[in-house]
Every structure is written in structure tokens, then in C-alpha cells.
Design a protein around this motif. Structure first.
Motif, PDB file in Angstrom:
ATOM      1  N   VAL A  83     -13.882 -13.777  21.910  1.00  0.00           N
ATOM      2  CA  VAL A  83     -15.323 -14.001  21.973  1.00  0.00           C
ATOM      3  C   VAL A  83     -15.709 -14.760  23.239  1.00  0.00           C
ATOM      4  N   PHE A  84     -14.926 -15.780  23.599  1.00  0.00           N
ATOM      5  CA  PHE A  84     -15.233 -16.515  24.825  1.00  0.00           C
ATOM      6  C   PHE A  84     -15.036 -15.644  26.068  1.00  0.00           C
ATOM      7  N   SER A  85     -14.058 -14.738  26.010  1.00  0.00           N
ATOM      8  CA  SER A  85     -13.859 -13.811  27.125  1.00  0.00           C
ATOM      9  C   SER A  85     -15.014 -12.824  27.220  1.00  0.00           C
ATOM     10  N   LEU A  86     -15.457 -12.308  26.069  1.00  0.00           N
ATOM     11  CA  LEU A  86     -16.573 -11.370  26.057  1.00  0.00           C
ATOM     12  C   LEU A  86     -17.876 -12.025  26.470  1.00  0.00           C
ATOM     13  N   ALA A  87     -18.023 -13.303  26.170  1.00  0.00           N
ATOM     14  CA  ALA A  87     -19.234 -14.019  26.587  1.00  0.00           C
ATOM     15  C   ALA A  87     -19.370 -13.988  28.099  1.00  0.00           C
ATOM     16  N   GLU A  88     -18.258 -14.169  28.792  1.00  0.00           N
ATOM     17  CA  GLU A  88     -18.291 -14.100  30.255  1.00  0.00           C
ATOM     18  C   GLU A  88     -18.567 -12.681  30.728  1.00  0.00           C
ATOM     19  N   LEU A  89     -17.871 -11.710  30.148  1.00  0.00           N
ATOM     20  CA  LEU A  89     -18.040 -10.323  30.569  1.00  0.00           C
ATOM     21  C   LEU A  89     -19.459  -9.817  30.314  1.00  0.00           C
ATOM     22  N   LEU A 260     -22.694 -15.604  20.590  1.00  0.00           N
ATOM     23  CA  LEU A 260     -21.292 -15.365  20.285  1.00  0.00           C
ATOM     24  C   LEU A 260     -20.604 -16.632  19.798  1.00  0.00           C
ATOM     25  N   ALA A 261     -20.863 -17.738  20.474  1.00  0.00           N
ATOM     26  CA  ALA A 261     -20.220 -19.000  20.096  1.00  0.00           C
ATOM     27  C   ALA A 261     -20.671 -19.469  18.715  1.00  0.00           C
TER      28      ALA A 261
END
Length: 488
Positions: A83-89, A260-261
Motif C-alpha cells: 500500500v505504501f508503495s502504491l501510494a507513491e506510484l 490508502l494509509a
């Protein structure tokens, strides 16, 4: 204005072979600015909440309390890192393509199609599975006097696809309300069940002494932890679909990471209290194979109570929330792949209300047919989990590749821990993928067969007919052009 944020770079590469005209894209547009962070958060929880009411408990039959607890922690870690990776993407490429768009930029057309297809397998099969569970609930509750479930399947698809066709804002608000009811019910359940909590109930499953490393906490041994992975996922499965709403979000650069978070935090809390309350009330052995474990946890041998009846009806609300939101997610991934030419282009046509009507109706028809023909919700969910794990690994890999290849890329939000975080998600996703073969080998093989057919279509046809100026394709082409200039 946030509503006017374009999902593509302000500059674009020169026109290329495969470009579509303005009318093509105009007939394939979504309604932007329809969802703020609250609706996006509700969407993230809605994807998942049905898993708290049923399904996760089968992991007790695979790994016992200790095995499922460890599996849930590991899978929760995987989802948090993902989720943290997708937040950036999603702040780099806020389009309806979601995972397909991220992988397309990082891994090329093949990577984009592999990821998008895996996501479609998840979001087309999961609603078909959940509608079967809805039918079972309706029959068990004696609603409408039905003795057959297929009218329920048909009614769910027709009514809820109709709401989606009405408009995305209306659909997400409906989803938020139903999700709030389901979450409130889980909290009320926990308060009731915890009054009966007994720590001795947690490890009352008979121990298989022949299993390596077996104990009262790990009755099926160390391998039971791995076999419980897919069921630990049920507390979080689907939350990764929030970025699919980026093109319809208000200020996606800010709202997407926040949603997301918060979604992940809410789901982790619900997983903790549901798992402990249900298992500790009546015992792991009592709920391990129950179709409605929360009701069993409340009733025991005493028969129905007012609270257990309430939770039973609320379980139906949770199923509806997940069913409804997963239809949305599948339609947006299908829309993006179709708009870019990976799938037949007519599937991405949108209505006057900016809803991808064929992208909603056709998967719905497939889902209804599968549900009515098989009635095997567990098998379809296992196929969906197989597709999900492949997409997780590819999305995590996309984050790693973009961090390495484009370190100077503007990132309004940066993943805490960077590549280490997405690497953890990647390794755990691969582990979960292998675990699906331990749970249901036939489901995994069926998913592979569907994958093979889709890849053949891409290899022999659609990769030669891509739309170069579709948002996700255009963004990837611009990045490739800039890389060429840098090398020169």
C-alpha cells in the motif's frame, strides 16, 4: 482546481503510429473529481470488509491459531508495504489504469498486460464468489422465501451495476454507507464476543503430532503457517484497488496516499479484534470451518440471540459492500486496458454519465454465469487470490524498478523505507503465490490456464494494436523518450 488535474503529463511525445483521434478519447472519459479522501477510504475498506465476516477462519483449519496469527501478521506486513508503495506510484501516474499503468511504465507493455490481467482475474472472479455467499446468506436467513440462489445472483448484479451506471459519485456514497454499517457491526460483535473471551479457547485444535514443529499453537506444524497465508490475506484482500479510482478522485496526488494509509489502518484494527474475539469466544475448533464464524462465536450451543441475528444480517451488508466495490474496481481496470488497446476497444466506451457501461455489464454477465453454473464460491475466490498475488509481486517490482531507473522522477509522496519496503512486499507476495498451490492446486491451475489464453491474445493480436496516446501509454512513452535523450 483539484478537479481539473489531468492524469497525464503536461507534455507529451510526438504523435506516433497507433495514436487515436480526439473523439476516441472523448468517448472514453470518466467523471473526474467525484471522490475525495473519505469516499476513497470507504472504498478501500469496502473492498475487504466481507472477509472479516467469513473465510479467514478456514485458516485455523490449515494452521491453527498460531499458524493463522503468524500468517496474518506476515500478510498484513505485505499489504502495508504494498500500500505504501502504491501510494507513491499513484501520485506519479494517477489514472484509471492503476496497477497496469504502474507496471506499464516500469516493465513495458508485457509487464503492464501481465499485471492488468492478474488484477482482472481477481476483480472478475471475486464478485462472482461473493454473490454466491450473498445467496447463501439470503437462503439461510429465510429472506423472500427463496429456495434457490440464482435469482439473488441476478438481482445483485442487475441492481448494483445499475447504481454504478447511475454515476461514480452516487455509487461510492452508497458503498460508504453500507460499509459503515458493516464496520459498526464488527465493533458491536467484538464487544459482545469479548465478554466470553477465554485464552484457553485459542489453541484447542487437536495437534497433528506427525507434522514438523507441531504444538498446541501450531497444531499442523510449521508448514501450516504457509498454508494459512491465503486466509491471512482475507483480512486485507482488495485494498490495493484504491488507485483504480485515481482518475475520478479529487486531488489524487494528496487524497490517494491518505486514503490508502487510513484504509490499511482500519483494516488492521478490524482484523485484530475480529480474529481474537471470534476465536476466543467459542474456540478455534468451533469456528474453523463455519460458514458464519462470527455467529457461531456468539451462539455456541445456546441458539440464536438478538446480537447473533444482528451480526448475521450485518454480514450480509458486509458482503454487499465488497461485492459492490469489487464490481467498480474490475470495471475500471477493464476500462483502462481497453482504452489502451490491450483488450477490445469497445469495452471502454462510456455513457453520458461517464460510466464504462460495457465494462460494467459484460464482466457482470460473466460473473453471473459463473455463479449460476458452478455455485462454488470458495473455488472462485481461490482463483481470485492467485491472480491477486501475481499482481502484488509485479506492482512491488514496478516500484523497485522505477526507484532504480528514474531516481529523479517527481514524487509528491515517497514510500517510507523506499525500495526496502517494496522488496518486502515482493518477497511476501511470491511466498503467498506459492501458498495458493498448497490450498487449492486446481484453482491455481485454472487461473494459469486463463492467464495463458489472455497472453496468447496479447502476443498475437492486441500488442500490435495499442493506442499510443492513451494516458498510461503516453506517460510511458514520454518517460522512454526522456531516457533516450539522457543517454544521447
Amino acid at each position: 482546481m483539484a478537479d481539473d488535474i489531468a492524469p497525464v503529463p503536461v507534455s507529451a511525445p510526438p504523435a506516433a503510429k497507433g495514436d487515436a483521434d480526439a473523439e476516441y478519447l472523448e468517448r472514453r472519459t470518466l467523471r473526474r473529481g467525484s471522490a475525495g479522501w473519505l469516499l476513497l477510504t470507504g472504498l478501500g475498506v469496502a473492498y475487504v470488509v466481507s472477509g472479516d465476516f467469513s473465510g479467514w477462519n478456514v485458516g485455523l483449519d490449515k494452521g491453527g491459531f498460531g499458524g493463522l496469527a503468524i500468517a496474518t501478521v506476515l500478510m498484513g506486513t505485505m499489504y502495508a508495504c504494498l500500500v505504501f508503495s502504491l501510494a507513491e506510484l499513484s501520485t506519479i501516474l494517477p489514472t484509471a489504469g492503476g496497477g497496469y499503468g504502474f507496471a506499464r511504465r516500469a516493465l513495458g507493455p508485457w509487464g503492464g498486460f501481465l499485471t492488468g490481467t492478474a488484477i482482472l482475474i481477481e476483480y472478475v472472479l471475486a464478485p462472482a464468489a461473493i454473490v454466491i455467499f450473498i445467496g447463501d446468506y439470503v437462503e439461510s436467513l429465510g429472506l423472500f422465501g427463496l429456495t434457490s440462489s440464482w435469482p439473488v445472483y441476478l438481482g445483485c448484479f442487475v441492481i448494483f451495476i445499475g447504481v454504478h451506471l447511475w454515476g461514480v459519485g452516487e455509487a461510492l456514497r452508497f458503498s460508504l454507507v453500507v460499509t459503515a454499517v458493516a464496520v459498526a457491526a464488527l465493533l458491536i460483535f467484538a464487544l459482545g464476543a469479548l465478554t466470553e473471551f477465554d485464552a484457553g479457547n485459542l489453541d484447542n485444535i487437536a495437534v497433528d503430532t506427525s507434522a514438523f514443529g507441531s504444538s498446541s499453537w501450531l497444531p499442523f506444524g510449521v508448514l501450516g503457517i504457509w498454508a494459512a497465508f491465503p486466509f491471512g490475506m482475507w483480512f486485507f484482500l482488495g485494498v490495493e484497488g484504491v488507485p483504480l479510482a485515481a482518475e475520478e478522485a479529487k486531488d489524487p496526488v494528496r487524497s490517494m496516499p491518505k486514503a490508502l494509509a487510513i484504509s490499511m489502518g482500519v483494516l488492521a484494527l478490524l482484523a485484530l479484534i475480529t480474529f481474537f474475539a471470534a476465536t476466543g469466544a467459542q474456540g478455534a475448533d468451533a469456528v474453523k470451518t463455519a460458514g458464519n464464524p462470527l455467529v457461531v462465536a456468539l451462539e455456541g450451543d445456546g441458539g440464536p440471540t438478538a446480537l447473533s441475528r444482528f451480526v448475521n444480517y450485518a454480514g450480509l451488508a458486509g458482503l454487499v459492500a465488497s461485492f459492490f466495490s469489487l464490481i467498480y474496481a474490475g470495471s475500471r481496470q477493464l476500462f483502462a486496458l481497453s482504452r489502451a488497446g490491450y483488450l477490445p476497444r469497445f469495452l471502454s466506451l462510456t455513457s453520458k454519465r461517464k460510466a464504462p457501461y460495457l465494462g460494467l455489464v459484460i464482466p457482470g454477465a460473466i460473473g453471473f454465469a459463473l455463479a449460476a453454473a458452478t455455485g462454488n464460491g470458495a473455488r472462485m475466490l481461490n482463483i481470485a487470490v492467485f491472480g491477486a498475488t501475481i499482481s502484488y509481486a509485479l506492482m512491488a517490482l514496478s516500484h523497485i524498478v522505477l526507484r532504480r531507473r528514474e531516481p529523479g522522477l517527481d514524487r509528491p509522496y515517497r514510500t517510507p523505507g523506499g525500495v526496502l519496503t517494496s522488496s518486502v512486499a515482493f518477497v511476501l507476495a511470491l511466498s503467498a503465490l506459492v501458498a495458493t498451490f498448497l490450498v487449492d492446486k486446481d484453482a491455481a491451475l485454472i487461473a494459469l490456464a486463463v492467464y495463458a489464453v489472455a497472453l496468447a491474445y496479447f502476443a498475437f493480436y492486441s500488442r500490435h494494436h495499442l493506442v499510443a496516446n492513451a494516458p498510461e501509454e503516453e506517460a510511458a512513452a514520454l518517460a522512454e523518450a526522456e531516457a533516450e535523450l539522457t543517454r544521447d
